[in-house]
Design a protein around this motif. Structure first.
Motif, short mmCIF file in Angstrom:
data_model
loop_
_atom_site.label_atom_id
_atom_site.label_comp_id
_atom_site.label_asym_id
_atom_site.label_seq_id
_atom_site.Cartn_x
_atom_site.Cartn_y
_atom_site.Cartn_z
N UNK A 186 0.81 -1.21 0.00
CA UNK A 186 0.00 0.00 0.00
C UNK A 186 0.85 1.26 0.00
N UNK A 187 1.92 1.27 0.79
CA UNK A 187 2.81 2.43 0.83
C UNK A 187 3.47 2.65 -0.53
N UNK A 188 3.93 1.57 -1.15
CA UNK A 188 4.58 1.71 -2.46
C UNK A 188 3.60 2.23 -3.51
N UNK A 189 2.40 1.67 -3.53
CA UNK A 189 1.43 2.13 -4.52
C UNK A 189 1.06 3.59 -4.30
N UNK A 190 0.87 3.97 -3.02
CA UNK A 190 0.50 5.36 -2.74
C UNK A 190 1.61 6.32 -3.14
N UNK A 191 2.84 6.02 -2.77
CA UNK A 191 3.94 6.92 -3.07
C UNK A 191 4.18 7.01 -4.58
N UNK A 192 4.07 5.89 -5.28
CA UNK A 192 4.28 5.91 -6.73
C UNK A 192 3.20 6.74 -7.42
N UNK A 193 1.94 6.50 -7.06
CA UNK A 193 0.84 7.22 -7.70
C UNK A 193 0.90 8.71 -7.37
#
Length: 386
Positions: A212-219
């Motif tokens: 979730x952290x990776x997806x949020x930061x990437x988006x």
């Protein structure tokens, strides 16, 4: 004697009588109160060590984001130490470039603002005359105007630029944590596999948190970068002073869900009023409304909501809460911090699966709603006279 007489125990009130509560409800109430008390104590404790906590958590977020690159390099046969150093250097160079751009923008702004002091003072004088026309006394109007002294802004910026030593010390702490976490992350996969064999739900919760952290930061980084560049170009084409700084500010505020747009638009409005008056102010509002309204109000909530499974209401409340606890960095890291709390309290406990839809995990709920809507539509169609 009467005082030696054995006292008969009073009969216990039956369940359901007035003034009583079933034991299960009483236990749940006590548990909720203890949980709220613990949350309050934890919040005060985090606020007391806010600078250390934000540096450590920010380093953790960065380590989580770059870990897939490290895994990819090791999968291609790159030695573990070389992969660690390469990823760490990439993160340091990225942070250094961003910090340098931000520092140069602040320096440009501090040198730019004094040339607009006459316009600011004239605008404040016009504002004071408008207040007096509304019936506010001259002393009260002057007191209000004194609170908007432009020289205080210059002094504040000078303090920001002069506080480079404090920034350097914070950067040293952050870089040290990045190095240590990058080294420790080489053991992340076997450690998580070992935890999964003994406590599978904890491993599942940690996996949900990191993904979730990776997806949020990437988006958010991608959308924020696009938003900042477009705002920079638009403001520069309109002749707004300090356009690069406002582009960087727009990028930073994109990490603050729901309210970041209203923070980022204030400086361009002020300088637009000084340079071109009301027509340029209206133009800035229209351009920012189109660009940021589409990105932050339409695209970002949809994409980020799908990426992290948090409702928009919970996201907005989390921004307010973490801003109070940790200040501006809390607002920037509000979504990852909320994902951490959800992991600790919900994702690692299978008994709390029922609460996930209320937090924003709506896939099953949307499917049920589509089924209900289809059934209702079929029922209305059947009732129509032929």
């Amino acid at each position: 004697m009467w005082w030696n007489r054995k006292r008969e125990p009073e009969p216990a009130p039956a369940a359901g009588e007035p003034g009583t509560a079933p034991p299960a409800i009483a236990h749940r109430t006590a548990f909720i109160l203890l949980g709220l008390g613990g949350a309050a104590v934890a919040s005060f404790g985090i606020a007391a060590i806010g600078s250390i906590f934000t540096a450590a958590f920010f380093a953790l977020v960065l380590t989580i984001c770059v870990h897939p690159i490290r895994t990819w390099m090791q999968g291609r046969g790159v030695p573990r130490g070389v992969a660690t150093v390469s990823v760490l250097l990439a993160v340091v160079l990225l942070l250094g470039a961003f910090a340098g751009a931000l520092f140069l923008s602040f320096a440009q702004f501090s040198s730019l603002l004094p040339s607009y002091l006459p316009q600011l003072q004239a605008a404040l004088a016009d504002f004071g005359a408008w207040l007096e026309a509304l019936g506010i006394g001259a002393e009260q109007a002057q007191r209000i105007l004194d609170s908007f002294d432009p020289t205080q802004v210059i002094a504040f910026l000078g303090g920001v630029l002069g506080g480079a030593a404090g920034f350097v010390s914070s950067a040293v702490i952050l870089l040290t944590l990045l190095v240590l976490m990058a080294m420790d992350s080489s053991y992340a996969s076997p450690l998580l596999e070992g935890i999964g064999r003994r406590r599978p739900w904890i491993a599942v919760g940690v996996g949900r948190f990191t993904s979730g952290v990776r997806r949020y930061m990437a988006v958010t980084t991608g959308l924020g970068a696009a938003q900042g560049v477009v705002n920079w170009i638009a403001l520069a084409s309109m002749g707004i002073p300090g356009a690069p700084l406002w582009g960087i500010l727009s990028f930073l505020c994109s990490f603050i869900p729901n309210i970041g747009y209203f923070i980022a638009i204030i400086p361009p409005l002020v300088f637009g009023a000084l340079v071109g008056g009301w027509p340029l102010v209206v133009a800035v509002i229209v351009v920012y409304g189109l660009i940021n309204g589409i990105i932050q109000s339409v695209i970002q909530p949809k994409v980020v909501g799908d990426a992290v499974s948090l409702s928009q209401s919970l996201t907005f409340i989390s921004v307010l809460f973490w801003a109070v606890v940790l200040g501006p960095m809390g607002a920037l890291l509000a979504v990852p911090l909320t994902l951490l709390v959800r992991m600790l309290l919900v994702d690692t406990d299978p008994r709390l699966n029922w609460i996930r839809p209320a937090l924003g995990e709506l896939d099953q709920t949307k499917l049920e709603m589509r089924v209900e809507d289809a059934a209702a539509k079929a029922e209305r169609k059947a009732r129509k006279p032929r």
